[in-house]
Design a protein around this motif. Structure first.
Motif, short mmCIF file in Angstrom:
data_model
loop_
_atom_site.label_atom_id
_atom_site.label_comp_id
_atom_site.label_asym_id
_atom_site.label_seq_id
_atom_site.Cartn_x
_atom_site.Cartn_y
_atom_site.Cartn_z
N ILE A 27 0.80 -1.41 -0.12
CA ILE A 27 0.00 0.09 0.08
C ILE A 27 0.82 1.16 0.09
CG2 ILE A 27 -1.55 1.58 1.33
CD1 ILE A 27 -2.94 -1.30 2.33
N GLU A 28 1.86 1.36 0.97
CA GLU A 28 2.89 2.44 0.85
C GLU A 28 3.66 2.61 -0.46
OE1 GLU A 28 5.37 1.68 3.94
OE2 GLU A 28 3.98 1.88 5.59
N LYS A 29 3.88 1.32 -0.99
CA LYS A 29 4.66 1.56 -2.50
C LYS A 29 3.70 2.14 -3.38
CE LYS A 29 7.60 -1.00 -5.68
NZ LYS A 29 8.35 -2.20 -5.77
N ASN A 30 2.46 1.42 -3.42
CA ASN A 30 1.52 1.74 -4.43
C ASN A 30 1.18 3.54 -4.41
OD1 ASN A 30 -0.54 1.74 -6.29
ND2 ASN A 30 -2.08 1.76 -4.89
N SER A 31 1.22 3.94 -3.05
CA SER A 31 0.68 5.36 -2.64
C SER A 31 2.17 6.03 -3.28
CB SER A 31 0.74 5.72 -0.99
OG SER A 31 0.64 7.08 -1.19
N GLN A 32 3.20 5.63 -2.92
CA GLN A 32 4.66 6.43 -3.54
C GLN A 32 4.59 6.60 -5.18
OE1 GLN A 32 8.18 4.61 -2.40
NE2 GLN A 32 9.52 6.18 -3.31
N LEU A 33 4.17 5.29 -5.85
CA LEU A 33 4.09 5.36 -7.32
C LEU A 33 3.04 6.25 -7.79
CD1 LEU A 33 4.93 1.53 -7.81
CD2 LEU A 33 6.32 3.59 -8.15
N GLU A 34 1.84 6.32 -6.94
CA GLU A 34 0.64 7.04 -7.76
C GLU A 34 1.24 8.72 -7.55
OE1 GLU A 34 -2.69 6.22 -5.12
OE2 GLU A 34 -3.24 4.44 -6.74
N GLN A 35 1.83 9.02 -6.57
CA GLN A 35 2.49 10.34 -6.55
C GLN A 35 3.47 10.52 -7.39
OE1 GLN A 35 3.87 10.65 -2.52
NE2 GLN A 35 1.90 10.84 -1.53
N GLU A 36 4.39 9.55 -7.65
CA GLU A 36 5.54 9.79 -8.84
C GLU A 36 4.82 9.95 -10.18
OE1 GLU A 36 9.15 7.41 -10.76
OE2 GLU A 36 8.64 6.75 -8.74
N ASN A 37 3.53 9.21 -10.29
CA ASN A 37 2.83 8.99 -11.68
C ASN A 37 2.39 10.54 -11.76
OD1 ASN A 37 1.65 8.06 -14.03
ND2 ASN A 37 0.10 7.48 -12.96
N SER A 38 1.68 11.02 -10.97
CA SER A 38 0.89 12.15 -10.88
C SER A 38 2.09 13.45 -11.11
CB SER A 38 0.47 12.58 -9.61
OG SER A 38 -0.32 13.83 -9.84
N LEU A 39 3.24 13.35 -10.42
CA LEU A 39 4.01 14.49 -10.90
C LEU A 39 4.56 14.13 -12.15
CD1 LEU A 39 6.18 16.45 -9.73
CD2 LEU A 39 7.81 14.44 -9.16
N LEU A 40 4.79 12.96 -12.78
CA LEU A 40 5.28 12.98 -14.09
C LEU A 40 4.33 13.40 -15.07
CD1 LEU A 40 7.28 9.36 -13.78
CD2 LEU A 40 8.24 11.70 -14.10
N LYS A 41 2.91 13.16 -14.91
CA LYS A 41 1.71 13.53 -15.87
C LYS A 41 1.79 15.09 -15.66
CE LYS A 41 -1.40 9.78 -15.49
NZ LYS A 41 -2.57 9.17 -15.44
N THR A 42 2.15 15.58 -14.38
CA THR A 42 2.12 17.07 -14.34
C THR A 42 3.24 17.66 -15.08
OG1 THR A 42 1.10 17.00 -12.37
CG2 THR A 42 2.21 18.95 -12.96
N LEU A 43 4.37 17.02 -15.30
CA LEU A 43 5.54 17.75 -15.69
C LEU A 43 5.69 17.46 -17.29
CD1 LEU A 43 8.10 17.34 -12.91
CD2 LEU A 43 6.79 19.44 -13.54
N ALA A 44 5.01 16.33 -17.51
CA ALA A 44 5.25 15.81 -18.96
C ALA A 44 4.64 16.54 -20.13
CB ALA A 44 4.58 14.46 -19.23
N SER A 45 4.85 16.94 -21.32
CA SER A 45 4.36 17.84 -22.20
C SER A 45 3.44 17.14 -22.65
CB SER A 45 5.46 18.09 -23.31
OG SER A 45 5.65 16.94 -24.14
N PRO A 46 2.30 17.92 -23.39
CA PRO A 46 1.22 17.24 -23.98
C PRO A 46 1.40 16.51 -25.09
CG PRO A 46 0.77 19.64 -23.64
CD PRO A 46 2.20 19.22 -23.40
N GLU A 47 2.52 16.76 -25.83
CA GLU A 47 2.84 15.91 -26.71
C GLU A 47 3.47 14.49 -26.16
OE1 GLU A 47 4.44 18.98 -26.35
OE2 GLU A 47 3.20 19.90 -28.02
N GLN A 48 4.26 14.43 -25.15
CA GLN A 48 4.55 13.02 -24.52
C GLN A 48 3.53 12.55 -23.92
OE1 GLN A 48 7.14 15.03 -21.75
NE2 GLN A 48 9.12 14.34 -22.90
N LEU A 49 2.47 12.90 -23.51
CA LEU A 49 1.27 12.53 -22.97
C LEU A 49 0.54 11.91 -24.09
CD1 LEU A 49 -0.10 15.03 -20.27
CD2 LEU A 49 0.99 12.46 -20.08
N ALA A 50 0.26 12.58 -25.34
CA ALA A 50 -0.36 11.97 -26.35
C ALA A 50 0.54 10.74 -27.03
CB ALA A 50 -0.59 12.97 -27.40
N GLN A 51 1.89 10.71 -27.14
CA GLN A 51 2.47 9.80 -27.71
C GLN A 51 2.36 8.45 -26.42
OE1 GLN A 51 6.84 10.42 -27.82
NE2 GLN A 51 7.34 8.59 -29.09
#
Length: 86
Positions: A27-51
């Motif tokens: 559960i702790e690892k999942n929470s950490q990975l969800e936070q990392e995923n959220s951060l990466l989505k926030t910082l990724a460009s729209p082109e990267q997300l589309a790709q």
């Protein structure tokens, strides 16, 4: 017979404790990975997300596990910046 039952109950209790600890860690690892995923989505460009979305739609489920690795090279500066913050 009571000795066998008692021994089995003790073994089951110990196994339950091990599984509870594993669940807690997951559960702790999942929470950490969800936070990392959220951060990466926030910082990724729209082109990267589309790709990334296009890769997910065209790949089979086993290959989808490799897709995040393919998305990481553009995000490496993000990992380095997040590494300095944590």
């Amino acid at each position: 017979m009571d000795l066998v039952k008692s021994h089995l109950m003790y073994a089951v209790r110990e196994e339950v404790e091990v599984l509870k600890e594993q669940i807690k860690e997951l559960i702790e690892k999942n929470s950490q990975l969800e936070q990392e995923n959220s951060l990466l989505k926030t910082l990724a460009s729209p082109e990267q997300l589309a790709q990334f979305q296009a890769q997910l739609q065209t790949s089979s489920p086993p290959a989808a596990t490799q897709t995040p690795g393919a998305a990481q090279p553009p995000a490496q500066p993000v990992s380095q910046s997040s590494g300095s913050t944590t």
